[in-house]
Design an enzyme around this catalytic site. Sequence first.
Site, PDB file in Angstrom:
ATOM      1  N   LYS A 122       8.154   4.455  16.334  1.00 35.49           N
ATOM      2  CA  LYS A 122       9.265   3.515  16.101  1.00 35.49           C
ATOM      3  C   LYS A 122      10.578   4.047  16.657  1.00 35.49           C
ATOM      4  CE  LYS A 122       6.944   1.278  12.285  1.00 35.49           C
ATOM      5  NZ  LYS A 122       6.777   0.913  10.910  1.00 35.49           N
ATOM      6  N   HIS A 169       0.657  -5.658   2.331  1.00 34.32           N
ATOM      7  CA  HIS A 169       1.442  -4.917   3.346  1.00 34.32           C
ATOM      8  C   HIS A 169       2.903  -5.362   3.356  1.00 34.32           C
ATOM      9  CE1 HIS A 169      -2.342  -3.425   5.056  1.00 34.32           C
ATOM     10  NE2 HIS A 169      -2.799  -4.561   4.528  1.00 34.32           N
ATOM     11  N   GLY A 170       3.699  -4.541   4.001  1.00 35.87           N
ATOM     12  CA  GLY A 170       5.129  -4.821   4.075  1.00 35.87           C
ATOM     13  C   GLY A 170       5.415  -6.256   4.465  1.00 35.87           C
ATOM     14  N   ARG A 194      -6.024   0.712   3.840  1.00 38.16           N
ATOM     15  CA  ARG A 194      -4.876   1.266   3.110  1.00 38.16           C
ATOM     16  C   ARG A 194      -4.517   0.409   1.883  1.00 38.16           C
ATOM     17  NH1 ARG A 194      -3.214  -0.632   8.192  1.00 38.16           N
ATOM     18  NH2 ARG A 194      -1.253  -1.820   8.394  1.00 38.16           N
ATOM     19  N   GLU A 232       1.793   5.217   1.236  1.00 34.62           N
ATOM     20  CA  GLU A 232       2.053   5.719   2.603  1.00 34.62           C
ATOM     21  C   GLU A 232       0.742   5.943   3.364  1.00 34.62           C
ATOM     22  OE1 GLU A 232       4.800   9.315   4.061  1.00 34.62           O
ATOM     23  OE2 GLU A 232       2.734   9.902   3.596  1.00 34.62           O
ATOM     24  N   SER A 233       0.704   5.440   4.599  1.00 36.54           N
ATOM     25  CA  SER A 233      -0.488   5.640   5.437  1.00 36.54           C
ATOM     26  C   SER A 233      -0.228   6.785   6.418  1.00 36.54           C
ATOM     27  CB  SER A 233      -0.823   4.356   6.211  1.00 36.54           C
ATOM     28  OG  SER A 233       0.090   4.225   7.301  1.00 36.54           O
ATOM     29  N   LEU A 234      -1.293   7.215   7.070  1.00 37.96           N
ATOM     30  CA  LEU A 234      -1.133   8.318   8.041  1.00 37.96           C
ATOM     31  C   LEU A 234      -0.220   7.922   9.196  1.00 37.96           C
ATOM     32  CD1 LEU A 234      -4.769   9.591   7.863  1.00 37.96           C
ATOM     33  CD2 LEU A 234      -2.770  11.062   7.634  1.00 37.96           C
ATOM     34  N   GLU A 237      -1.441  -6.879   7.349  1.00 38.27           N
ATOM     35  CA  GLU A 237      -0.129  -6.661   7.946  1.00 38.27           C
ATOM     36  C   GLU A 237       0.020  -7.577   9.160  1.00 38.27           C
ATOM     37  OE1 GLU A 237       2.915  -6.288   8.043  1.00 38.27           O
ATOM     38  OE2 GLU A 237       3.057  -4.192   7.412  1.00 38.27           O
ATOM     39  N   ARG A 238       1.271  -7.915   9.501  1.00 36.91           N
ATOM     40  CA  ARG A 238       1.475  -8.700  10.724  1.00 36.91           C
ATOM     41  C   ARG A 238       0.869  -7.917  11.894  1.00 36.91           C
ATOM     42  NH1 ARG A 238       7.837  -7.803  11.829  1.00 36.91           N
ATOM     43  NH2 ARG A 238       7.547  -9.359  13.433  1.00 36.91           N
ATOM     44  N   HIS A 294       0.830  -1.215   0.000  1.00 32.77           N
ATOM     45  CA  HIS A 294       0.000   0.000   0.000  1.00 32.77           C
ATOM     46  C   HIS A 294       0.865   1.266   0.000  1.00 32.77           C
ATOM     47  CE1 HIS A 294       1.035   0.894   4.181  1.00 32.77           C
ATOM     48  NE2 HIS A 294       0.988  -0.427   4.369  1.00 32.77           N
ATOM     49  N   GLY A 339       0.591  -2.279  12.087  1.00 27.50           N
ATOM     50  CA  GLY A 339       0.091  -3.651  12.183  1.00 27.50           C
ATOM     51  C   GLY A 339      -1.360  -3.779  11.756  1.00 27.50           C
ATOM     52  N   TYR A 376       1.108  -6.324  15.185  1.00 26.32           N
ATOM     53  CA  TYR A 376       2.305  -5.836  15.869  1.00 26.32           C
ATOM     54  C   TYR A 376       2.182  -5.824  17.395  1.00 26.32           C
ATOM     55  CZ  TYR A 376       6.383  -4.501  13.078  1.00 26.32           C
ATOM     56  OH  TYR A 376       7.557  -4.528  12.362  1.00 26.32           O
TER      57      TYR A 376
HETATM   58  O1  LIG Z   1       2.820  -2.017  10.488  1.00 25.79           O
HETATM   59  C1  LIG Z   1       3.702  -1.160  10.312  1.00 25.79           C
HETATM   60  O2  LIG Z   1       4.080  -0.393  11.190  1.00 25.79           O
HETATM   61  C2  LIG Z   1       4.323  -1.039   8.950  1.00 25.79           C
HETATM   62  O3  LIG Z   1       3.372  -1.120   7.975  1.00 25.79           O
HETATM   63  C3  LIG Z   1       5.382  -2.070   8.737  1.00 25.79           C
HETATM   64  O4  LIG Z   1       6.280  -1.843   9.709  1.00 25.79           O
HETATM   65  P1  LIG Z   1       7.738  -2.464   9.756  1.00 25.79           P
HETATM   66  O5  LIG Z   1       8.541  -1.815   8.667  1.00 25.79           O
HETATM   67  O6  LIG Z   1       8.202  -2.069  11.114  1.00 25.79           O
HETATM   68  O7  LIG Z   1       7.613  -3.936   9.615  1.00 25.79           O
END
Ligand SMILES: O=C(O)[C@H](O)COP(=O)(O)O
Length: 346
Positions: A215, A274-275, A150, A103-105, A204-205, A101, A114, A207
């Site tokens: 982060k 997602h990533g 997203r 860029e998200s907010l 997305e995983r 996707h 996540g 988190y």
């Molecule tokens: O969920 C998130 O924060 C991002 O989409 C992916 O994050 P990461 O690069 O820390 O895995």
Amino acid sequence: MDAAVCNPFLGTSSSRCYVSSRPCVCPDLRGSSMRLSSEFFKVEIGRSERSLFQSSGKKPSPIIALASQTSVSDPFSTSSKNNYSDSSKKSNEAALILIRHGESLWNEKNLFTGSVDVPLTKKGVEEAIEAGKRISNIPVDMIYTSSLIRAQMTAMLAMTQHRQRKVPIILHDENERARTWSRIYSEETKKQSIPVITDWQLNERMYGELQGLNKQETAERYGKEQVHEWRRSYDIPPPNGESLEMCAQRAVMYFRNEIEPQLFAGKNVMIAAHGNSLRSIIMCLDKLTSQEVISLELSTGIPLLYIFKEGRYVRRGSPVGPTEAGVYAYTRTLAQYRQNLDEMSY
Ligand SMILES: O=C(O)[C@H](O)COP(=O)(O)O
């Protein structure tokens, strides 16, 4: 890989559990040793897609227009998620586009996101439109997205740029009423549509307790190494969240059970996700080891093309732009598809 995976958004008694009906060929998920594939080691998709051509020694060649056809299918001919596969329509190849996707907010704010359902920023919208331009000449018969907005925004915005001019329509089969109320009664209209299937297993995983945290601040608090381990290691989960391995178990199983049969049937598929759900799928397609996947980074809004041929995935990199000749010369089928689009627009 035969444990049932249940939708956490529906509670423990989900009506749809996915039990792997096919053996997973992804070496790491089988728990055995992995074949080393240094070719794709340390690939940052989106920033170094050109180097993929260099490393494989393949240069884009001019358009070759030969009499070979892209798959012709009616994806709306059945309404159930699981019944799309038509193995009698086996084709030689299919295109598979993966796109993270835009860029998200929360990407913008540098927050762990996540499973939190956050929309795109203006930049993310622009990235999705740009991605659409890059793939505007590549056939898309079916779209899979996660259940998160997203990824869905990205898929829909990208398709506004497609030259095929078909309408992407989200299939609703969450209950009988949704199925009945969203029925289309014109075969002609169905032919002008692309089914969009949304599923949480591409999400997305999760988190865990990092969701919503910054982060940078988290790295200052717990140490850079610890946070890098949570973010990039294969099997170490963040507190109460999913490791990449856990994310792979659902995302790759979904890919094998639901998406791969479409490719076998000759359907050209786009996945907007997602990533980390895409990292786990790419790990499997490119046969990356759990060490190699650590260095795999996906930029937002950069499409990545694979050709599925005779049961194998050939990574062709990221289409740089709609005018790049090399993109259309990846295969005869794609070149023919592009030529047909050109002829139609005269
Ligand atoms: O969920 C998130 O924060 C991002 O989409 C992916 O994050 P990461 O690069 O820390 O895995």
